[in-house]
Design a protein around this motif. Sequence first.
Motif, mmCIF file in Angstrom:
data_model
loop_
_atom_site.group_PDB
_atom_site.id
_atom_site.type_symbol
_atom_site.label_atom_id
_atom_site.label_comp_id
_atom_site.label_asym_id
_atom_site.label_seq_id
_atom_site.Cartn_x
_atom_site.Cartn_y
_atom_site.Cartn_z
ATOM 1 N N ARG A 185 -21.995 -21.871 -12.172
ATOM 2 C CA ARG A 185 -20.572 -21.604 -12.054
ATOM 3 C C ARG A 185 -19.703 -22.468 -12.969
ATOM 4 N NH1 ARG A 185 -17.315 -19.879 -7.489
ATOM 5 N NH2 ARG A 185 -15.251 -20.716 -7.835
ATOM 6 N N GLU A 186 -20.023 -23.766 -13.072
ATOM 7 C CA GLU A 186 -19.113 -24.647 -13.810
ATOM 8 C C GLU A 186 -19.102 -24.345 -15.315
ATOM 9 O OE1 GLU A 186 -21.779 -25.800 -12.183
ATOM 10 O OE2 GLU A 186 -22.915 -27.224 -13.419
ATOM 11 N N HIS A 187 -20.135 -23.638 -15.786
ATOM 12 C CA HIS A 187 -20.166 -23.347 -17.224
ATOM 13 C C HIS A 187 -19.344 -22.116 -17.573
ATOM 14 C CE1 HIS A 187 -23.138 -26.353 -18.015
ATOM 15 N NE2 HIS A 187 -24.007 -25.815 -17.170
ATOM 16 N N ARG A 215 -16.902 -33.122 -14.557
ATOM 17 C CA ARG A 215 -18.337 -33.391 -14.770
ATOM 18 C C ARG A 215 -18.600 -33.903 -16.176
ATOM 19 N NH1 ARG A 215 -22.148 -30.024 -11.798
ATOM 20 N NH2 ARG A 215 -21.067 -29.153 -10.001
ATOM 21 N N GLU A 216 -17.995 -33.215 -17.154
ATOM 22 C CA GLU A 216 -18.244 -33.570 -18.549
ATOM 23 C C GLU A 216 -17.824 -35.023 -18.797
ATOM 24 O OE1 GLU A 216 -16.575 -30.812 -21.330
ATOM 25 O OE2 GLU A 216 -16.957 -32.155 -23.032
ATOM 26 N N SER A 246 -15.127 -28.561 -14.149
ATOM 27 C CA SER A 246 -16.069 -28.625 -15.257
ATOM 28 C C SER A 246 -15.761 -29.822 -16.159
ATOM 29 C CB SER A 246 -16.003 -27.317 -16.041
ATOM 30 O OG SER A 246 -16.584 -27.478 -17.290
ATOM 31 N N LEU A 247 -14.458 -30.035 -16.432
ATOM 32 C CA LEU A 247 -14.080 -31.173 -17.279
ATOM 33 C C LEU A 247 -14.403 -32.495 -16.576
ATOM 34 C CD1 LEU A 247 -10.809 -29.764 -18.747
ATOM 35 C CD2 LEU A 247 -12.641 -30.795 -20.076
ATOM 36 N N ASP A 263 -11.595 -24.366 -11.506
ATOM 37 C CA ASP A 263 -12.977 -24.472 -12.004
ATOM 38 C C ASP A 263 -13.034 -25.242 -13.310
ATOM 39 O OD1 ASP A 263 -14.440 -23.219 -10.004
ATOM 40 O OD2 ASP A 263 -13.806 -21.257 -10.700
ATOM 41 N N MET A 264 -12.058 -24.976 -14.158
ATOM 42 C CA MET A 264 -11.950 -25.658 -15.447
ATOM 43 C C MET A 264 -11.833 -27.161 -15.206
ATOM 44 S SD MET A 264 -11.629 -24.093 -18.382
ATOM 45 C CE MET A 264 -11.292 -24.719 -20.009
ATOM 46 N N PRO A 293 -16.275 -20.728 -17.061
ATOM 47 C CA PRO A 293 -14.976 -20.659 -17.742
ATOM 48 C C PRO A 293 -15.011 -21.212 -19.160
ATOM 49 C CG PRO A 293 -14.894 -22.195 -15.874
ATOM 50 C CD PRO A 293 -16.235 -21.567 -15.880
ATOM 51 N N ARG A 294 -16.081 -21.916 -19.520
ATOM 52 C CA ARG A 294 -16.073 -22.547 -20.842
ATOM 53 C C ARG A 294 -17.034 -21.871 -21.820
ATOM 54 N NH1 ARG A 294 -16.192 -28.794 -20.183
ATOM 55 N NH2 ARG A 294 -15.489 -28.587 -22.330
ATOM 56 N N TYR A 307 -19.772 -24.414 -27.411
ATOM 57 C CA TYR A 307 -20.133 -24.836 -26.053
ATOM 58 C C TYR A 307 -21.458 -24.176 -25.717
ATOM 59 C CZ TYR A 307 -19.758 -25.927 -21.087
ATOM 60 O OH TYR A 307 -19.982 -26.404 -19.821
#
Lengths: 240, 444
Positions: free
Chosen positions: B353-355, A168-169, A165-166, A161-162, B357-358, B364
């Motif tokens: 969901r993608e947020h 996308r960023e 997410s990265l 998931d990490m 873990p961060r 953030y």
Amino acid sequence: MAEHMIKAYEDELARLSGLLARMGGLAEAQLADAIDAIVRRDVALADRIIETDIQIDQLDREIEALAVRLLALRQPMGPDLRQIVSASRIGTDLERIGDLAKNLAKRVPILSQATPMRAVRGLERMGRQVLGQLKDVLDALSARDADAARIVWQRDEEIDDMNNSLFRELLTYMMEDPRTITVSTHLLFISKNLERVGDHCTNIAETIHYLSTGSTFEGDRPKAVGAYDTSDATGDPGEG
Amino acid sequence: MVQIKQIAVILAGAWGIIGLFLGLGLISSSVAFALGLTLGLAVTAAVRLGIDARPAPLAETIQLADRDQLQSALGEAVLSRLPDPVLVLDALGRVLRASPAAIALLGDNPTERPLAAFLRAPILLDAIDAVSNGADLQVIELTLRVPVERHLEVRLVRISDPGARRSPLLILFHDMTAVKRAERMRADFVANASHELKTPLTVLSGFIETLEGPARDDEKARARFLAIMREQAGRMARLVNDLLSLSRIELNEHLAPRDLVDLGAIVRDVADGLAMVATLNKTSIQLRLPDACSPVYGDRDELVQAIQNLIDNAIKYGRPGRPIDVIVTDAPNMGGQQRQSLTVRDYGDGIAREHIPRLTERFYRVDAVRSRERGGTGLGLAIVKHIINRHRGQLSIESIVGEGSQFTIILPAAPEAAQQMEEPGTTSPDPPIAGRPTKMLGVV
């Protein structure tokens, strides 16, 4: 005479565990250094990582040779056989982790020339999480703890998931400002490499389970809906 | 009394011999007198000793035995009381002895097992090899990165004979984490603070310039600008508060708290404190607590802050009209360890969901504008995570978009033996729960 032979055999098995622990420690140190080198833009440290990779390769060959020797001479059965086969498998995974750490280090000179990106902070965090997985799986290996290995196996989801997410960023940065494409691409590869290290950790976890039970994990890794444990990416003032 | 008789016989014999020598002309009379006198004095002293204390030779052996015992007891006491971890390794790298501090450092008792099963750092294994193969004392710096970063100074000392091929080792650890942390924290604090403070500061100075120039005589604009300026100043103050508490927590993060606290009582206090805020946001806090919570090891002020941040977030991002659930229960045991869990559940929009873990990453924000509108600093969950790390607990976040979010803290419960030892009412110098003021710090 017979007793002596058994003693020698046990010593060789212990030597196998020792070599594996040493190799694990080296892989951990290489990965940790690679993350540090990326965050601190430390080219000298990156060079050292690239040089040190030879040691991991050497240990891998040594483990392989010893495993083959034990298989040929001792004709082991049951748990001993599993231990020897596992050691050789885990050695291969650790060797790949070493290669990935080296690959991370090779990107440091380019990154150190580019403008600092905010995404590096996310990468550092992901790196810590992967490092935590590697430590936990190696601890599980030395304790022969199949339950601890299962936890590592289940937690790989968070790292995937990490990575997403990265991704996308970084994609957003590239769309906003095409000048960041080069550096963003390198960061994408770093994220992907870290995710690969995580995969090798789950391989090792599977091997540990096989080692201590003789069977493999059943079913797919559980895909929890929106459930994450954030507690293991930790402790460092640079993140969190 | 037997000794006195024996001495008397010996004395009589000795004087007899002196007399014989004198008679034979072998010694002069003055020498004989001196000899006799010395003998007499010595015997007097011996007799006094014999009467006062136990016989001399026997006393000597007992003292020796005592000394051996004393030495090993002393060694034991030193080893078990030393605040720094100490390990003794045999020639093959297996742990012979580990001090309690070392067991705490390694997380398990390593006795009889190879140290490499616990500490694999190549720098340490190389140093062990070098010293046990004959190199002199080595001092290395060891960094353990997970679960909590620690910096240790390690001294390796050979124990035995230089003739042996490999020798046992003494390994002394000294924790340098606090020093290293303080160094890095300063740099980090400056970087974070200056970056985040820049925006409100720019706004403030912009308005000041406007008020000095074009808007000097505009009554209406002045009132409006001053309101904005007050808000920005408030944001800066919150940010500074949060940054300060974050660095304070981080400084102690490698030391797990040792006080016993009652999670239920803390939750009740925090919920009381936030009841007003909840009412203002058209919601309420519903507590579901067990009648008696088993105590957990914790720092009360920090737990107050963590729980406060979670409930405060739930108030901010929950749906008005729907209450916030706060639940304390026993969590499933892990590795024989009893655990307590605390869940804060809101029924707001949820988090994609993608947020997730961060979320605990510093600064953030899922939605920066919305976060600022509600007075968020971007540090609230980072603070929670560091507090829970310090407590060696877990923070897990679950959320379904459109249905709300659920934040769960799991803390290890104190073992029952410890609970009984520090039952309220005993003479513990620092009563763990009752009577300490609630400190309200850092709101998300």
